[in-house]
Design an enzyme around this catalytic site. Structure first.
Site, short mmCIF file in Angstrom:
data_model
loop_
_atom_site.label_atom_id
_atom_site.label_comp_id
_atom_site.label_asym_id
_atom_site.label_seq_id
_atom_site.Cartn_x
_atom_site.Cartn_y
_atom_site.Cartn_z
N GLU A 104 2.08 1.88 -3.39
CA GLU A 104 0.99 2.42 -4.22
C GLU A 104 0.93 3.94 -4.09
OE1 GLU A 104 -3.14 1.31 -3.09
OE2 GLU A 104 -3.35 3.44 -3.55
N HIS A 105 1.06 4.45 -2.88
CA HIS A 105 1.11 5.91 -2.69
C HIS A 105 2.30 6.51 -3.41
CE1 HIS A 105 -1.72 7.14 0.76
NE2 HIS A 105 -2.07 5.90 0.41
N GLU B 230 -3.43 8.01 7.75
CA GLU B 230 -4.53 7.28 7.12
C GLU B 230 -4.96 6.10 7.98
OE1 GLU B 230 -3.69 5.95 3.15
OE2 GLU B 230 -5.51 4.74 3.03
N HIS C 142 0.83 -1.21 0.00
CA HIS C 142 0.00 0.00 0.00
C HIS C 142 0.86 1.26 0.00
CE1 HIS C 142 -2.56 2.96 2.40
NE2 HIS C 142 -3.15 2.88 1.23
#
Length: 458
Positions: free
Chosen positions: A85-86, A162, A82
């Site tokens: 991905e950012h 997040e 993840h």
């Protein structure tokens, strides 16, 4: 900008985008009915290409799926899939940091990305005449990503924030995360997609680059394009932008296997932020490719019978007739590269205790196991599922999303195309057998969410 697809925080609320598509669509079309009618080819470097022509408007949805997700992360590096991905929205030699999405927007498009346990995906929806632009940009960041400490460390702080927002500040999400850890004691599906906080905090630039260099290559990638284009028109552009990239090494995706469950497990969370108690039960279940796979299609029909809207068996019995709960939910997704779960949840009425609601719910599950479901219920459920596949034809991106998920989760295009026919072949006897096979207490995890000052009921 970025969405997690499933896992933490998704129990009890709308699932992330791709999972929602998978639930709503189930899957796609039959060759006879011609729902998606995909065209496919493979580049010389091994990158698969899927094209779904749809000429109703001069627009396209361009996606790249990678066969790597959170369940492929190295031990101790949870969240790296993840995190990367950012970071893919940072710069290259040709695109300055933070400019990728702005360029797409300036050209009238929109983009996003998503991470699951089994795959990571990137997409841009643009006008047909901007397709070549986004293909060039996506191919550029497949090999040309530049990461410096100046961009990596602030983004790591974004990920930590997040996590606080989508998990730590939401008691239902915390419970879901803990239930998942209780369900999977060895398989990496027990690790949250976003990662454990202490491991996120330790992720480095070197970790991201190693993951990127290992997995972000054509041998692990699938290009999917839907819209106003054909495979013959796309192929020269695919060869130009993606075909020139070295293949890399395919991800063999060998994962630890889960031992026998060995007994029912219960997770209780009391939190002062909880306004309404909640009861959840999950059963370990097969997917299309792991476990007792012969039950996968019947379990989808069973989920529709039990929880497919206000006419479903559980809603009618528990909400309307017995008035024990205000809402019920049932979900099952066979599209996993590993095992899956069959999920049930209920919110009790204010005048009903959590124990009373849970007992009423389980009485209905016990009745299904003992007596089976009705033949008419099965036929209605199959009709609704097959209708959903037809409705999916109206979406520009549903076909590529479903096929991308399938191809990264052990399925084929033919499996996707045959889905309505296979659902149509499910019998009442198969649904009854699937219920008996899955609704086994020793394979369950029960989650109980209570206000902190609530009298303990369980």
């Amino acid at each position: 900008m970025v969405k997690l697809l499933s896992g933490e925080g998704l129990r009890g609320r709308a699932l992330g985008l791709a999972t929602a598509v998978a639930v709503a669509v189930g899957f796609s079309a039959s060759a006879q009915s011609g729902v998606f009618n995909p065209e496919t080819f493979t580049l010389d470097n091994g990158m698969e290409v899927v094209v779904i022509p749809n000429h109703r408007a001069p627009v396209v949805s361009h996606m790249v799926y990678y066969r790597v997700g959170a369940a492929d992360e190295p031990p101790g590096k949870s969240g790296i899939a993840h995190f990367l991905e950012h970071l893919m929205f940072k710069g290259t030699d040709t695109i300055p940091p933070g400019e990728f999405s702005k360029i797409v927007a300036r050209n009238g498009g929109r983009d996003n990305a998503f991470t699951s346990w089994d795959y990571t995906g990137y997409f841009q929806n643009v006008a047909r005449d901007k397709l070549e632009l986004v293909m060039e940009m996506e191919a550029d960041r497949m090999t040309g990503l530049i990461l410096t400490e100046d961009v990596v460390l602030p983004e790591r702080d974004v990920i930590l924030e997040e996590r606080h927002q989508v998990i730590d500040n939401r008691p239902a999400a915390v419970l879901g995360e803990q239930m998942r850890a209780a369900m999977y004691q060895n398989h990496p599906y027990g690790i949250p997609i976003i990662g454990w906080e202490h491991e996120i905090a330790a992720l480095s630039r070197e970790d991201a680059l190693e993951f990127y260099d290992r997995f972000y290559r054509p041998a692990n990638a699938i290009l999917l394009v839907a819209g106003d284009i054909t495979a013959a028109e796309l192929k020269p552009m695919a060869e130009k932008y993606y075909g020139a990239i070295p293949a890399g090494v395919a991800n063999n995706r060998v994962r630890p296997q889960e031992p026998d469950h060995g007994g029912a497990r219960t997770v209780v969370l009391e939190d002062e932020r909880v306004g309404q108690p909640r009861w959840t039960r999950e059963y370990l279940a097969p997917s299309y490719v792991v476990g007792d796979t012969e039950h996968a299609y019947a379990l989808q029909v069973l989920a529709e019978v039990l929880g497919g809207g206000p006419t479903s068996r559980l809603y009618q019995k528990l909400v309307v007739e017995n008035q024990l709960v205000t809402s019920v939910g049932v979900s099952y997704d066979a599209l996993n590269l590993g095992p899956s779960e069959f999920n049930l949840f209920a919110l009790p009425r204010e005048t009903v205790t959590l124990d009373e609601a849970a007992a009423g719910f389980m009485a209905e599950i016990d009745r299904v196991v003992a007596e089976g479901v009705g033949a008419e219920e099965v036929e209605r459920a199959k009709d609704r599922l097959q209708a959903a596949a037809i409705y999916a034809r109206d979406s520009l991106s549903a076909g590529v999303r479903v096929i991308g998920t399938a191809l990264t989760s052990g399925q084929t295009v033919d499996d996707v195309e045959a889905w309505p026919d296979r659902i149509g072949e499910v019998t009442k006897a198969q649904v009854d057998a699937a219920a008996r096979a899955v609704f086994v207490d020793d394979n369950s995890v029960t989650g109980i969410l209570l206000p902190a000052d609530d009298e303990k009921e369980s």
